[in-house]
Design an enzyme around this catalytic site. Structure first.
Site, short mmCIF file in Angstrom:
data_model
loop_
_atom_site.label_atom_id
_atom_site.label_comp_id
_atom_site.label_asym_id
_atom_site.label_seq_id
_atom_site.Cartn_x
_atom_site.Cartn_y
_atom_site.Cartn_z
N GLY A 12 0.84 -1.21 0.00
CA GLY A 12 0.00 0.00 0.00
C GLY A 12 0.86 1.24 0.00
N ALA A 13 2.00 1.13 -0.70
CA ALA A 13 3.05 2.14 -0.59
C ALA A 13 2.66 3.50 -1.16
CB ALA A 13 4.33 1.64 -1.27
N ILE A 62 -0.91 6.37 4.38
CA ILE A 62 0.06 5.97 5.43
C ILE A 62 1.42 5.73 4.78
CG2 ILE A 62 0.66 4.20 7.13
CD1 ILE A 62 -2.34 3.89 7.71
N GLY A 63 1.41 5.05 3.64
CA GLY A 63 2.67 4.79 2.93
C GLY A 63 3.45 6.06 2.67
N GLN A 75 -0.85 -12.57 0.76
CA GLN A 75 0.41 -11.96 1.23
C GLN A 75 1.11 -12.85 2.26
OE1 GLN A 75 -0.30 -7.80 2.13
NE2 GLN A 75 -0.68 -7.35 -0.02
N ASN A 135 -6.32 -2.51 8.43
CA ASN A 135 -7.39 -2.95 9.33
C ASN A 135 -8.34 -3.95 8.70
OD1 ASN A 135 -6.91 -1.70 11.79
ND2 ASN A 135 -7.58 0.27 10.98
N ASP A 142 -2.70 3.31 19.41
CA ASP A 142 -3.56 3.41 20.60
C ASP A 142 -2.73 3.76 21.83
OD1 ASP A 142 -5.95 2.37 19.14
OD2 ASP A 142 -4.65 0.64 18.96
N ARG A 177 -1.78 7.38 21.56
CA ARG A 177 -2.94 8.22 21.86
C ARG A 177 -3.18 8.27 23.37
NH1 ARG A 177 -6.61 5.40 17.08
NH2 ARG A 177 -6.15 6.92 15.45
N HIS A 182 -7.29 -3.86 18.04
CA HIS A 182 -7.20 -2.45 17.60
C HIS A 182 -8.61 -2.05 17.13
CE1 HIS A 182 -6.11 1.27 15.74
NE2 HIS A 182 -6.56 0.84 14.58
P1 NAX Z 1 -5.12 4.45 1.51
O1 NAX Z 1 -6.38 4.04 0.87
O2 NAX Z 1 -4.67 5.86 1.44
O3 NAX Z 1 -3.93 3.55 0.97
C1 NAX Z 1 -4.04 2.17 0.89
C2 NAX Z 1 -3.20 1.76 -0.28
O4 NAX Z 1 -3.15 0.34 -0.29
C3 NAX Z 1 -3.78 2.21 -1.64
O5 NAX Z 1 -2.77 2.89 -2.36
C4 NAX Z 1 -4.18 0.89 -2.31
O6 NAX Z 1 -4.01 0.92 -3.71
C5 NAX Z 1 -3.22 -0.06 -1.64
N1 NAX Z 1 -3.69 -1.45 -1.62
C6 NAX Z 1 -4.93 -1.92 -1.43
N2 NAX Z 1 -4.94 -3.24 -1.51
C7 NAX Z 1 -3.66 -3.62 -1.73
C8 NAX Z 1 -3.04 -4.86 -1.91
N3 NAX Z 1 -3.74 -6.01 -1.91
N4 NAX Z 1 -1.71 -4.90 -2.10
C9 NAX Z 1 -0.99 -3.76 -2.14
N5 NAX Z 1 -1.54 -2.53 -1.99
C10 NAX Z 1 -2.85 -2.47 -1.79
O7 NAX Z 1 -5.24 3.96 3.05
P2 NAX Z 1 -4.32 4.37 4.29
O8 NAX Z 1 -4.87 5.59 4.91
O9 NAX Z 1 -2.90 4.35 3.87
O10 NAX Z 1 -4.64 3.16 5.30
C11 NAX Z 1 -4.17 1.86 5.06
C12 NAX Z 1 -4.73 0.89 6.11
O11 NAX Z 1 -4.29 1.23 7.41
C13 NAX Z 1 -6.25 0.86 6.18
O12 NAX Z 1 -6.69 -0.47 6.30
C14 NAX Z 1 -6.53 1.60 7.48
O13 NAX Z 1 -7.79 1.26 8.04
C15 NAX Z 1 -5.38 1.13 8.33
N6 NAX Z 1 -5.10 1.88 9.54
C16 NAX Z 1 -4.62 1.20 10.61
C17 NAX Z 1 -4.33 1.82 11.81
C18 NAX Z 1 -3.83 1.05 12.99
O14 NAX Z 1 -3.61 1.65 14.04
N7 NAX Z 1 -3.60 -0.25 12.91
C19 NAX Z 1 -4.58 3.27 12.00
C20 NAX Z 1 -4.70 4.01 10.72
C21 NAX Z 1 -5.44 3.29 9.63
O15 NAX Z 1 -6.82 3.34 9.91
#
Ligand code: NAX
Length: 326
Positions: free
Chosen positions: A11-12, A16-17, A112, A131, A159, A162, A187
């Site tokens: 998800g680079a 977040i990436g 993966q 998530n 968490d 926070r 989480h």
């Molecule tokens: P974004 O939608 O901005 O980025 C996700 C990226 O992942 C996209 O570029 C997408 O093309 C890519 N992607 C999707 N499926 C993929 C796959 N099978 N292989 C490779 N790349 C893939 O989301 P972002 O804000 O970066 O959040 C990413 C994840 O982090 C979400 O699931 C989000 O809910 C989770 N989070 C987890 C947190 C935690 O504390 N554990 C907190 C923050 C965030 O909510």
């Protein structure tokens, strides 16, 4: 200077990436004497945006960045990986339930998990951020059974951070003065930020803060902070999540300081009555890539009730994805 390590990030090109890669390349995670080769995975439609991120990484001229490889194939992106951040997945939007999210993201982690088992280095450590991260880590761990179970992590460091920030603001201290803040469980809003052992500059938080505030407003604010950020930004936490991911893997790599502990979602071996095999956040200490659940923390009725509730939720998530665990 050490030999470079290979760090895979999925998800680079996502939010977040974008915050995470520059911190890893700058040496914020593995130290200023540890070069890295970034191996970045995206979905095919995200590759163009990822090329732009790569240009920016190049243009930052990070001395520690010894290579960047990009792919839309997990089998390539995970080749020889020593460390993996599994971020890529759909973030939850306002209208999505947790169950929707589980069903949307679960299958990603089967593929993966298998690809990591087939291609990663033998010293691999994995942090699942996407998530629902505990259950996604459970799915990946089951799919990648050749990898020892203690290598799989889910991120609850956000968490913890926070919780530290809320306590620090309450008592007028800096977040760095808060230690021994453990997060138990999932989480999600059922997790338990355990204020009972937390310290501010060595003093018990329970002596510094009103107990009713700790049991009510504090727990609720920490547990629902993700939702509050979605409400305010219209998007889930990104920079703070990236920062927490750096903190988690840095603690695992460099170790936790003496007398302190941190929180990691790890595979339960039954400690504190948590069913064996669940990915559960515990207070842990870490050293050189390995971790241990902090033993002997006393529990009380309040903690037991919260922990029982978060176990129940994780068991129900495990039941939802049972077909992906075969
Ligand atoms: P974004 O939608 O901005 O980025 C996700 C990226 O992942 C996209 O570029 C997408 O093309 C890519 N992607 C999707 N499926 C993929 C796959 N099978 N292989 C490779 N790349 C893939 O989301 P972002 O804000 O970066 O959040 C990413 C994840 O982090 C979400 O699931 C989000 O809910 C989770 N989070 C987890 C947190 C935690 O504390 N554990 C907190 C923050 C965030 O909510």
């Amino acid at each position: 200077m050490n030999a470079p390590i290979r760090v895979a990030v999925t998800g680079a090109a996502g939010n977040i990436g974008y915050a995470l890669l520059f911190r890893i390349a700058a040496g914020d995670c593995y130290g200023k004497d540890q070069p890295v080769i970034l191996q970045l995975l995206e979905l095919t439609p995200g590759m163009k945006a990822l090329e732009g991120v790569v240009m920016e990484l190049m243009d930052s001229a990070f001395p520690l960045l010894h290579g960047i490889e990009i792919s839309d194939d997990a089998n390539k992106a995970f080749k020889g990986a020593n460390q993996a951040f599994l971020v890529g997945s759909r973030p939850r939007t306002k209208e999505m339930s947790r169950a929707d999210l589980i069903m949307a993201n679960g299958p990603i982690f089967v593929g993966q998990g298998k690809a990591l088992a087939a291609h990663a280095a033998s010293d691999l450590r994995v942090l699942v951020v996407g998530n629902p991260c505990n259950t996604n880590a459970l799915i990946a761990m089951n799919a990648g059974r050749e990898i020892p179970r203690d290598r799989w992590h889910a991120m609850t460091r956000l968490d913890e951070n926070r919780a530290k920030a809320q306590i620090a603001a309450k008592v007028g201290a800096v977040p760095g003065a808060v230690s021994n803040m453990g997060i138990w469980g999932n989480h999600s809003d059922t997790m338990f930020p355990d204020f009972r052992h937390a310290l501010v500059n060595g003093k018990a938080v329970t002596d510094l803060c009103d107990r009713t505030w700790l049991e009510t407003d504090f727990v609720k604010t920490v547990a629902t902070r993700g939702k509050a950020i979605i409400e305010a930004r219209g998007a889930s936490s990104a920079a703070s999540a990236a920062s927490a991911a750096i903190d988690h893997m840095s603690s695992l790599w460099h170790g936790t300081p003496p007398g302190d502990f941190t929180s990691m979602g790890v595979c339960s071996n039954g400690a504190y009555g948590v069913p064996e095999g669940l990915i559960f956040s515990y207070p842990v200490t870490a050293k050189a890539g390995d971790w241990q659940v902090v033993a002997g923390l006393d529990q009380d009725a309040f903690a037991n009730a919260r922990i029982a509730n978060t176990i129940k939720e994780l068991e129900s998530e495990r039941d939802t994805v049972k077909d992906l665990l075969a």
